[in-house]
Scaffold this motif. Structure first.
Motif, mmCIF file in Angstrom:
data_model
loop_
_atom_site.group_PDB
_atom_site.id
_atom_site.type_symbol
_atom_site.label_atom_id
_atom_site.label_comp_id
_atom_site.label_asym_id
_atom_site.label_seq_id
_atom_site.Cartn_x
_atom_site.Cartn_y
_atom_site.Cartn_z
ATOM 1 N N LYS A 26 -8.306 3.543 -9.047
ATOM 2 C CA LYS A 26 -8.044 2.246 -8.420
ATOM 3 C C LYS A 26 -7.718 2.410 -6.946
ATOM 4 O O LYS A 26 -8.169 1.628 -6.111
ATOM 5 C CB LYS A 26 -6.894 1.530 -9.139
ATOM 6 C CG LYS A 26 -7.266 0.970 -10.472
ATOM 7 C CD LYS A 26 -6.099 0.235 -11.098
ATOM 8 C CE LYS A 26 -6.451 -0.309 -12.470
ATOM 9 N NZ LYS A 26 -5.308 -0.984 -13.095
ATOM 10 N N THR A 54 0.832 -1.199 0.000
ATOM 11 C CA THR A 54 0.000 0.000 0.000
ATOM 12 C C THR A 54 0.866 1.248 0.000
ATOM 13 O O THR A 54 0.598 2.195 -0.735
ATOM 14 C CB THR A 54 -0.928 0.005 1.227
ATOM 15 O OG1 THR A 54 -1.678 -1.207 1.224
ATOM 16 C CG2 THR A 54 -1.871 1.182 1.183
ATOM 17 N N LYS A 83 -10.946 3.112 -5.050
ATOM 18 C CA LYS A 83 -11.745 1.897 -4.888
ATOM 19 C C LYS A 83 -11.197 1.016 -3.786
ATOM 20 O O LYS A 83 -11.937 0.452 -2.993
ATOM 21 C CB LYS A 83 -11.795 1.101 -6.199
ATOM 22 C CG LYS A 83 -12.738 1.654 -7.227
ATOM 23 C CD LYS A 83 -12.780 0.770 -8.436
ATOM 24 C CE LYS A 83 -13.690 1.329 -9.505
ATOM 25 N NZ LYS A 83 -13.721 0.471 -10.704
ATOM 26 N N LYS A 84 -9.874 0.904 -3.713
ATOM 27 C CA LYS A 84 -9.261 0.070 -2.685
ATOM 28 C C LYS A 84 -9.468 0.669 -1.295
ATOM 29 O O LYS A 84 -9.639 -0.065 -0.334
ATOM 30 C CB LYS A 84 -7.769 -0.100 -2.964
ATOM 31 C CG LYS A 84 -7.505 -1.041 -4.107
ATOM 32 C CD LYS A 84 -6.025 -1.277 -4.289
ATOM 33 C CE LYS A 84 -5.810 -2.229 -5.462
ATOM 34 N NZ LYS A 84 -4.407 -2.490 -5.696
ATOM 35 N N LYS A 85 -9.480 1.981 -1.199
ATOM 36 C CA LYS A 85 -9.714 2.617 0.090
ATOM 37 C C LYS A 85 -11.153 2.428 0.549
ATOM 38 O O LYS A 85 -11.432 2.341 1.738
ATOM 39 C CB LYS A 85 -9.371 4.104 0.034
ATOM 40 C CG LYS A 85 -7.895 4.367 0.041
ATOM 41 C CD LYS A 85 -7.604 5.853 0.089
ATOM 42 C CE LYS A 85 -6.112 6.101 0.110
ATOM 43 N NZ LYS A 85 -5.806 7.541 0.154
ATOM 44 N N GLN A 86 -12.091 2.385 -0.401
ATOM 45 C CA GLN A 86 -13.487 2.189 -0.048
ATOM 46 C C GLN A 86 -13.749 0.773 0.464
ATOM 47 O O GLN A 86 -14.583 0.566 1.298
ATOM 48 C CB GLN A 86 -14.396 2.469 -1.239
ATOM 49 C CG GLN A 86 -14.536 3.930 -1.552
ATOM 50 C CD GLN A 86 -15.426 4.167 -2.755
ATOM 51 O OE1 GLN A 86 -15.805 3.225 -3.451
ATOM 52 N NE2 GLN A 86 -15.745 5.420 -3.012
ATOM 53 N N GLU A 87 -13.017 -0.172 -0.076
ATOM 54 C CA GLU A 87 -13.192 -1.579 0.339
ATOM 55 C C GLU A 87 -12.508 -1.809 1.609
ATOM 56 O O GLU A 87 -12.718 -1.926 2.649
ATOM 57 C CB GLU A 87 -12.607 -2.515 -0.695
ATOM 58 C CG GLU A 87 -13.325 -2.475 -2.010
ATOM 59 C CD GLU A 87 -12.646 -3.339 -3.052
ATOM 60 O OE1 GLU A 87 -11.577 -3.910 -2.767
ATOM 61 O OE2 GLU A 87 -13.184 -3.439 -4.153
#
Length: 76
Positions: free
Chosen positions: A69, A5, A72-76
Motif C-alpha cells: 500500500k 504520511t 502504491k501511494k508513492k507511485q501516485e
C-alpha cells in the motif's frame, strides 16, 4: 497530510522491528522444541509454538500488505 504520511512510515518501521524481533523468537522456539524432542529432557508446549507461528505469519502478512500500500501511494 504530511503528518499522516509520516505516521504511516513510522508504523511501517515499527512493524519491521516487530517482525525482526518475532523472527528471532520463533527461531528460538523452534530450537527449543527440536532440542526437547531430541533429548527428551523437558516437555515442550506444542500449542504455544503453533499459535506463535500462526501469529508470526499473520504479522508478516500485515507487514507485506502495508509495504504494498505504501509503494502504491508513492507511485501516485
Amino acid at each position: 497530510m504530511k503528518e499522516s504520511t509520516e505516521k504511516k512510515i513510522r508504523t511501517l518501521k515499527v512493524f519491521k522491528v516487530i517482525v525482526i524481533i518475532y523472527s528471532c523468537v520463533i527461531i528460538a522456539l523452534l530450537i527449543h522444541t527440536v532440542y526437547g524432542w531430541a533429548t527428551g529432557t523437558y516437555d515442550t508446549n506444542y500449542v504455544f509454538l503453533a499459535s506463535s507461528a500462526a501469529t508470526y505469519c499473520a504479522t508478516v502478512a500485515i507487514y507485506e500488505e502495508m509495504k504494498k500500500k505504501e509503494a502504491k501511494k508513492k507511485q501516485e
